[in-house]
Design an enzyme around this catalytic site. Sequence first.
Site, PDB file in Angstrom:
ATOM      1  N   ASP A 395       9.237  35.705   8.251  1.00 16.02           N
ATOM      2  CA  ASP A 395       9.423  34.722   7.512  1.00 16.02           C
ATOM      3  C   ASP A 395       9.900  33.341   8.233  1.00 16.02           C
ATOM      4  OD1 ASP A 395      10.384  33.348   5.108  1.00 16.02           O
ATOM      5  OD2 ASP A 395      12.576  33.636   5.738  1.00 16.02           O
ATOM      6  N   LYS A 396       9.296  32.255   7.908  1.00 15.30           N
ATOM      7  CA  LYS A 396       9.286  31.126   8.768  1.00 15.30           C
ATOM      8  C   LYS A 396      10.665  30.607   8.880  1.00 15.30           C
ATOM      9  CE  LYS A 396       8.584  26.986   7.351  1.00 15.30           C
ATOM     10  NZ  LYS A 396       9.883  26.147   8.005  1.00 15.30           N
TER      11      LYS A 396
END
Length: 728
Positions: A395-396
């Site tokens: 997940d960024k």
Amino acid sequence: MSDPDHRQHADHGSRAHHGAVPADRQAEHRAGHHDGHGDHAGHGDHAGHGDHAGHGDHAGQFRRLFWIMLILAVPVVGFSGMFSMLLGYQLPAADWVGWISPLLGTVMYVWGGRPFLTGAVDEMRRRQPGMMLLIALAITVAFVASWAASLGIVDHGLDFWWELALLIVIMLLGHWIEMRSLAQTTSALDSLAALLPDQAERLVDDVVEPVSPADLGLGDLVVVRPGARVPADGRIRSGSASMDESMITGESRPVRRGEGDTVVAGTVATDSGLRVEISAVGDDTALAGIQRLVAAAQNSTSRAQRIADRAAAWLFWFALLAGVVTAVVWTAVGLPDEAVVRTITVLVIACPHALGLAIPLVVAIATERAARSGVLIKDRLALESMRTIDTVLFDKTGTLTMGRPTVTAVHPATGHSDGEILALAASAETDSEHPLARAIVAAAELRRLHLHPASNFTSSPAIGVTATVDGRRVGVGGPNLLDEHEAAELPVADTWRADGAIILHVLVDGQVVGALKLADKIRPESRAAVSALQARRVQVVMITGDADAVAASVAADLGIDRYVAGVRPEDKAATVKQLQAEGRRVSMVGDGVNDAPALAQADVGIAIGAGTDVAIASAGVILAGDDPRSVVSVIELSQAGYRKMTQNLWWAAGYNLISVPLAAGVLAPIGFVLPMSLGAILMSVSTVIVALNAQLLRRLDLRPDSIVPTDTDATNAGHHEARTPVRQ
């Protein structure tokens, strides 16, 4: 500035801070990137911790029993007629000499053999035959045969008192080693408990009173002096200090914490004093949660452990069958006395002591080593599976990036400097608590710029803020602020917009004097983490709710080939399923809150940056720190642990499968039979080898800097720039 002003400014920014926040990014942040971080449900469950504390007591009991039995074994062995014949020395002719070994041997059987006899009864009651039943069977057969020989009922050659004594001593030694090793593996729990100070200083009506940390309540205000430990989780009310959080996150560098920041029980204020308002006590603290997770992991059953348990059960039946066959064959060939000797030897050799130690010790040591490095293994099966992962889905926001806006560029108009522009903007935003305002002020403080007092502050939703700074009217905002003053944006805005950045312009008396570029800054360790994973032939995929332009920019910067943009938190699990449908073994790395469904769907869920929130039910592995390189550490630990498990299983099981036939006498036709004494010694050696092999895991350094050197960034910089990410 009044509270209504604060609320109004927060409101206009939360909808579209200065009119410049991308819609997708707003959606992701509204979804609650940090929702639930205060939830410590379940921290009170410390099941298993007390059991682990008992390993030290067991080690002490076996140590004392071993030394007592060793002292008793000296006369038992020394006055044994069979032993004296083997070594060729003469015993005194007195009648009482012949009773020393039987009497002391009986004491050894009843006292020294008690742990094995009671364990055997328990296994029979549970109908789960294993190691204790085999040991008890061996020493009981030896005990009965020796008394029969001493009383003249059977041949004197079946006098096994010295073998019985050695067998009990060797078994006690093996169990002492095992319990000591297990006690050492749980030292992380004890050291975590020891992190809490013996005394806290509570502030009541400006008077400091010493109290026990256990007596603190929610909302209490405590004083933490320089060099002292925080007594319970809380929030800093006043002061700032560099906090040593290594015991929680594994990060050796102190972290600066100031007013409003949370601090964790057991962490140390290294350079300054603090006043902390208590927000969690007792079983709700982060330390309690970490202890619970470590204890649960050490008590959980892994796939390899289940295999070892089944192997031990099968080995019992294998030993029993081998014993029966041995007795029948040797009796059939006319050697009933040898049948007894061989049968006893078979039962001793087949003891699955080493097999029972092979897996638990490896996993316990791996769990302890991980905990000391800020990696909390909640599920042993997740640790085992990590070595098979071929795709890591990051997940960024908050994982590969800092998770908060940061000023990444300042562009001044002609005649102005970037320092001047940033100082003006920060002065106007000083009193605001909005994330973008705080980012601007933080950037100015980082450059040590002088800020002027601001007055006449006003804010307008979706437009921006305006304040009087040093006699000039300064405005900070997005496109709507420019439209209001009929001003044009600077040309650099087009370039920044292509990167998906947040763009704010700074106006002085209605004239544009500069622009600020804000973005979710990439963590400095992310590039090294991505490179290290790719070097291990693990595909790295990034997923985010941000717009495509933002995702593409971050992916290109990090050298990530594949990314998925514009995904809502609740839809991330579908991306995991898609990757799994491609035949991939997926590890999802997220913040553990809005990524919970994806973490649960993944083959291995890793919650990163958990900090004080360790109660994450959906993740099998929890990283207390926020360094993405720790994912590589987990893979390294999984591979090293699997190697040790495999080596121990092959050694323990293979040793038994080879030695049992030798003990039964399959090579008797060529003149070789395995003596019972040698069999007992070899069995103990097997146990020691398995224990020492597992201890080699302690040499594994799981610190991110050791697993992934910092120079990886420079080594792969050009490689990253050459990549073209592909959007899914």
